[in-house]
Design a protein around this motif. Structure first.
Motif, PDB file in Angstrom:
ATOM      1  N   ILE A  19       0.851  -1.194   0.000  1.00 15.75           N
ATOM      2  CA  ILE A  19       0.000   0.000   0.000  1.00 15.75           C
ATOM      3  C   ILE A  19       0.885   1.241   0.000  1.00 15.75           C
ATOM      4  N   LYS A  20       0.745   2.047  -1.018  1.00 10.80           N
ATOM      5  CA  LYS A  20       1.557   3.252  -1.134  1.00 10.80           C
ATOM      6  C   LYS A  20       0.919   4.380  -0.344  1.00 10.80           C
ATOM      7  N   LEU A  21       1.684   4.947   0.585  1.00 12.77           N
ATOM      8  CA  LEU A  21       1.203   6.058   1.396  1.00 12.77           C
ATOM      9  C   LEU A  21       2.093   7.278   1.187  1.00 12.77           C
ATOM     10  N   THR A  22       1.475   8.441   1.095  1.00 14.66           N
ATOM     11  CA  THR A  22       2.192   9.704   0.976  1.00 14.66           C
ATOM     12  C   THR A  22       1.723  10.628   2.099  1.00 14.66           C
ATOM     13  N   ASP A  29       7.756   6.890  10.355  1.00 14.48           N
ATOM     14  CA  ASP A  29       8.900   6.186   9.734  1.00 14.48           C
ATOM     15  C   ASP A  29       8.630   5.949   8.250  1.00 14.48           C
ATOM     16  N   ARG A  30       7.397   5.638   7.920  1.00 23.15           N
ATOM     17  CA  ARG A  30       7.034   5.303   6.527  1.00 23.15           C
ATOM     18  C   ARG A  30       7.167   6.510   5.608  1.00 23.15           C
ATOM     19  N   LEU A  31       6.839   7.676   6.106  1.00 20.00           N
ATOM     20  CA  LEU A  31       6.814   8.866   5.251  1.00 20.00           C
ATOM     21  C   LEU A  31       8.102   9.660   5.268  1.00 20.00           C
ATOM     22  N   ASN A  32       9.017   9.312   6.163  1.00 25.58           N
ATOM     23  CA  ASN A  32      10.288  10.057   6.232  1.00 25.58           C
ATOM     24  C   ASN A  32      11.431   9.287   5.593  1.00 25.58           C
ATOM     25  N   GLN A  92     -13.057   9.346   1.468  1.00 23.59           N
ATOM     26  CA  GLN A  92     -12.197   8.624   0.523  1.00 23.59           C
ATOM     27  C   GLN A  92     -10.793   8.355   1.080  1.00 23.59           C
ATOM     28  N   PRO A  93     -10.678   7.624   2.187  1.00 23.70           N
ATOM     29  CA  PRO A  93      -9.346   7.330   2.737  1.00 23.70           C
ATOM     30  C   PRO A  93      -8.594   6.334   1.865  1.00 23.70           C
ATOM     31  N   ASP A  94      -7.279   6.301   2.033  1.00 23.29           N
ATOM     32  CA  ASP A  94      -6.446   5.332   1.319  1.00 23.29           C
ATOM     33  C   ASP A  94      -6.386   3.994   2.062  1.00 23.29           C
ATOM     34  N   LEU A  95      -6.710   4.032   3.356  1.00 25.49           N
ATOM     35  CA  LEU A  95      -6.612   2.838   4.181  1.00 25.49           C
ATOM     36  C   LEU A  95      -7.562   2.989   5.374  1.00 25.49           C
ATOM     37  N   VAL A  96      -8.195   1.871   5.753  1.00 23.16           N
ATOM     38  CA  VAL A  96      -9.014   1.835   6.962  1.00 23.16           C
ATOM     39  C   VAL A  96      -8.369   0.874   7.952  1.00 23.16           C
ATOM     40  N   MET A 140      -5.099   8.408  20.592  1.00 21.58           N
ATOM     41  CA  MET A 140      -4.615   8.976  19.335  1.00 21.58           C
ATOM     42  C   MET A 140      -5.048  10.433  19.175  1.00 21.58           C
ATOM     43  N   GLN A 141      -6.233  10.767  19.663  1.00 19.49           N
ATOM     44  CA  GLN A 141      -6.683  12.157  19.579  1.00 19.49           C
ATOM     45  C   GLN A 141      -5.786  13.072  20.394  1.00 19.49           C
ATOM     46  N   SER A 142      -5.377  12.610  21.570  1.00 19.59           N
ATOM     47  CA  SER A 142      -4.486  13.411  22.415  1.00 19.59           C
ATOM     48  C   SER A 142      -3.154  13.665  21.721  1.00 19.59           C
ATOM     49  N   ARG A 143      -2.587  12.627  21.116  1.00 16.80           N
ATOM     50  CA  ARG A 143      -1.302  12.794  20.434  1.00 16.80           C
ATOM     51  C   ARG A 143      -1.470  13.609  19.161  1.00 16.80           C
ATOM     52  N   GLN A 144      -2.591  13.446  18.492  1.00 13.97           N
ATOM     53  CA  GLN A 144      -2.836  14.189  17.255  1.00 13.97           C
ATOM     54  C   GLN A 144      -2.900  15.691  17.515  1.00 13.97           C
ATOM     55  N   LEU A 145      -3.508  16.073  18.625  1.00 11.59           N
ATOM     56  CA  LEU A 145      -3.580  17.497  18.982  1.00 11.59           C
ATOM     57  C   LEU A 145      -2.193  18.061  19.274  1.00 11.59           C
ATOM     58  N   GLU A 146      -1.342  17.250  19.897  1.00  4.96           N
ATOM     59  CA  GLU A 146       0.010  17.703  20.223  1.00  4.96           C
ATOM     60  C   GLU A 146       0.872  17.857  18.976  1.00  4.96           C
ATOM     61  N   GLU A 147       0.715  16.946  18.024  1.00  3.33           N
ATOM     62  CA  GLU A 147       1.602  16.919  16.861  1.00  3.33           C
ATOM     63  C   GLU A 147       0.981  17.528  15.608  1.00  3.33           C
ATOM     64  N   HIS A 148      -0.293  17.923  15.689  1.00  3.74           N
ATOM     65  CA  HIS A 148      -1.003  18.509  14.537  1.00  3.74           C
ATOM     66  C   HIS A 148      -0.953  17.575  13.325  1.00  3.74           C
ATOM     67  N   ASN A 149      -1.102  16.285  13.605  1.00  7.29           N
ATOM     68  CA  ASN A 149      -1.072  15.278  12.552  1.00  7.29           C
ATOM     69  C   ASN A 149      -2.398  15.269  11.797  1.00  7.29           C
ATOM     70  N   GLU A 150      -2.322  15.284  10.469  1.00  7.33           N
ATOM     71  CA  GLU A 150      -3.534  15.296   9.650  1.00  7.33           C
ATOM     72  C   GLU A 150      -3.711  14.009   8.846  1.00  7.33           C
ATOM     73  N   GLN A 151      -2.826  13.026   9.078  1.00  3.14           N
ATOM     74  CA  GLN A 151      -2.924  11.756   8.346  1.00  3.14           C
ATOM     75  C   GLN A 151      -4.113  10.939   8.807  1.00  3.14           C
ATOM     76  N   PHE A 152      -4.316  10.920  10.141  1.00  5.02           N
ATOM     77  CA  PHE A 152      -5.340  10.061  10.710  1.00  5.02           C
ATOM     78  C   PHE A 152      -6.675  10.781  10.860  1.00  5.02           C
ATOM     79  N   ILE A 153      -7.727  10.082  10.480  1.00  2.59           N
ATOM     80  CA  ILE A 153      -9.096  10.514  10.758  1.00  2.59           C
ATOM     81  C   ILE A 153      -9.658   9.495  11.732  1.00  2.59           C
ATOM     82  N   LEU A 154     -10.055   9.943  12.908  1.00  4.33           N
ATOM     83  CA  LEU A 154     -10.375   9.052  14.017  1.00  4.33           C
ATOM     84  C   LEU A 154     -11.879   9.027  14.281  1.00  4.33           C
ATOM     85  N   TYR A 155     -12.399   7.811  14.492  1.00  5.72           N
ATOM     86  CA  TYR A 155     -13.840   7.679  14.679  1.00  5.72           C
ATOM     87  C   TYR A 155     -14.150   6.467  15.543  1.00  5.72           C
TER      88      TYR A 155
END
Length: 342
Positions: free
Chosen positions: A102-105, A339-342, A172-176, A133-148
Motif C-alpha cells: 500500500i503506497k502512502l504519501t 517512519d514510513r513517510l520520512n 475517501q481514505p487510502d486505508l481503513v 490517538m486524539q491526544s497525540r494528534q492534537l500535540e503533533e497537529h497530525n492530519e494523516q489520521f481521521i479518528l472515529y
C-alpha cells in the motif's frame, strides 16, 4: 457426545490448532495443502506467528484469505514494561510489513475506527485507542489520521459497518484500520497478544454476536484489523485448569524416582507443550484423564451449557491492560506512519 462447534476465538493460530487436532485425517490433509503457510518464531521475548491463507486455505480453516500476524509475549504481566516495549517494537515492524503493498504519501488519509463499547471495559480497546490517538494528534497537529469511534449497534441501532461505509465514501481514505477487542480460546493469550490482519473484521464474532463485516469487499478500500484478546469462555478456563492439574500430577509421578525430581527447591508446574504420558493418572482420575484437551472442552461445554447462562471471563486488571494497549497501539501507529513517510 453432541458435537459443539468451538468458534469463540478470533485468533488465526488457534483456529489452525483446532483443525490440526480434530482428527488425524484432517491434520494430514492440512499438512498436504498449500492453502495455509504457517511460520512461528521468536524475536527476543515476542512470539511471532505468521499465517498466509489463500482461497484453498480459507476453506480448510474457516478464516478469510489474507495475511495474519499474531504477536505474543507469553510471560507478559501488568508491570512488565520491557515486555510491552518489545511488543510495541514488533507491532510497528509487522504493521509496516502487512502494508508493504500500500503506497502512502503525506497526503494520504488513514481512517482509524475504534470498535467496541466504551462503557464495557473488556470491549473498550477501540474507543480507548481513539482517545489516546486524539491526544497525540492534537500535540503533533497530525492530519494523516481521521479518528472515529462509532459505538456498537446496541447503542446506535445501526450496523457499525454502515457507519464506516458512509464515512469512507465521504472522505475517501487510502486505508481503513479497525481496532477491536477479541475473544481467545486459551487463557494464556488473555491481554498478552496483538493480532494484525489485512482481511477486515466481523465485530462481535468471537463471542457469538456477529455483525456485518468491515472489509475491503464491503468498503472498496484496504482494511487492516488490529485486535487484542480480552475475554475467554469460562469453559476454556475450566478445561485449561483441569489439563494443568493432570499434567502436573503426571509429571510428578514420572519424575518421582529420578534424581532431578529430588533437586526441586521451588514450586513447579509442567510445561503444557511437552509430551507427557497421561496414562499414569488414569488409575486416579479414570478414562477421561487421557482424553485430548479438545475432547474435555467438549464435555465441559455440554455440561455447563445445559442451563441458560454462558459466562465470558476477563482479567480483573482489564482496565489497566486496556489503557496500556491503547497507548501501545496509538504510539505504534504514529511511529509507523512517521517512519514510513520520512
Amino acid at each position: 457426545m453432541q458435537e459443539i462447534i468451538w468458534n469463540r476465538t478470533d485468533l488465526i493460530d488457534e483456529t489452525e490448532e483446532v483443525v490440526q487436532h480434530q482428527t488425524k485425517q484432517q491434520k494430514e490433509k492440512l499438512d498436504e495443502t498449500e492453502g495455509v503457510k504457517f511460520e512461528e518464531f521468536y524475536e527476543n521475548r515476542v512470539k511471532v506467528t505468521k499465517v498466509t491463507v489463500n482461497q484453498e486455505g480459507a476453506k480448510e480453516i474457516g478464516k478469510k484469505e489474507g495475511q495474519y500476524f499474531t504477536l505474543t509475549v507469553p510471560t507478559l504481566n501488568i508491570d512488565d514494561h520491557d515486555g510491552m516495549k518489545q511488543l510495541e517494537k514488533a507491532f510497528v515492524k509487522y504493521i509496516d510489513e502487512i502494508h508493504q503493498n500500500i503506497k502512502l504519501t503525506k497526503k494520504s488519509k488513514i481512517l482509524v475506527i475504534g470498535l467496541g463499547n466504551k462503557t464495557i471495559t473488556p470491549d473498550a480497546i477501540g474507543p480507548f485507542t481513539i482517545d489516546a490517538m486524539q491526544s497525540r494528534q492534537l500535540e503533533e497537529h497530525n492530519e494523516q489520521f481521521i479518528l472515529y469511534a462509532p459505538g456498537v449497534t446496541g447503542q446506535t441501532g445501526f450496523e457499525t459497518s454502515d457507519f464506516v461505509l458512509a464515512l469512507s465514501e465521504k472522505i475517501q481514505p487510502d486505508l481503513v484500520i479497525a481496532i477491536d477487542a477479541l475473544a481467545t480460546r486459551g487463557t494464556a493469550r488473555l491481554c498478552k497478544t496483538i493480532q494484525i490482519t489485512n482481511t477486515g473484521i466481523h465485530p462481535g464474532s468471537g463471542v457469538g454476536n456477529q455483525r456485518a463485516e468491515i472489509s475491503k469487499e464491503v468498503l472498496g478500500i484496504p482494511v487492516t484489523a488490529i485486535g487484542v484478546p480480552t475475554v475467554v469462555d469460562a469453559t476454556v478456563i475450566i478445561a485449561d485448569a483441569v489439563d494443568k492439574v493432570f499434567r502436573s500430577i503426571a509429571t510428578k509421578i514420572q519424575e518421582k524416582d529420578k534424581p532431578s525430581g529430588k533437586l526441586s527447591v521451588t514450586s513447579w508446574t509442567s510445561d503444557s507443550n511437552s509430551d507427557l504420558d497421561l496414562n499414569v493418572v488414569r488409575p486416579i482420575f479414570g478414562e477421561w484423564s487421557t482424553w485430548s484437551k479438545a475432547e474435555r472442552r467438549q464435555l465441559f461445554e455440554e455440561v455447563l451449557l445445559s442451563g441458560s447462562q454462558r459466562l465470558i471471563v476477563t482479567p480483573k486488571e482489564v482496565d489497566i491492560w486496556m489503557t496500556k494497549y491503547s497507548v501501545l497501539i496509538s504510539n505504534g501507529l504514529f511511529n509507523w506512519v512517521e517512519d514510513r513517510l520520512n
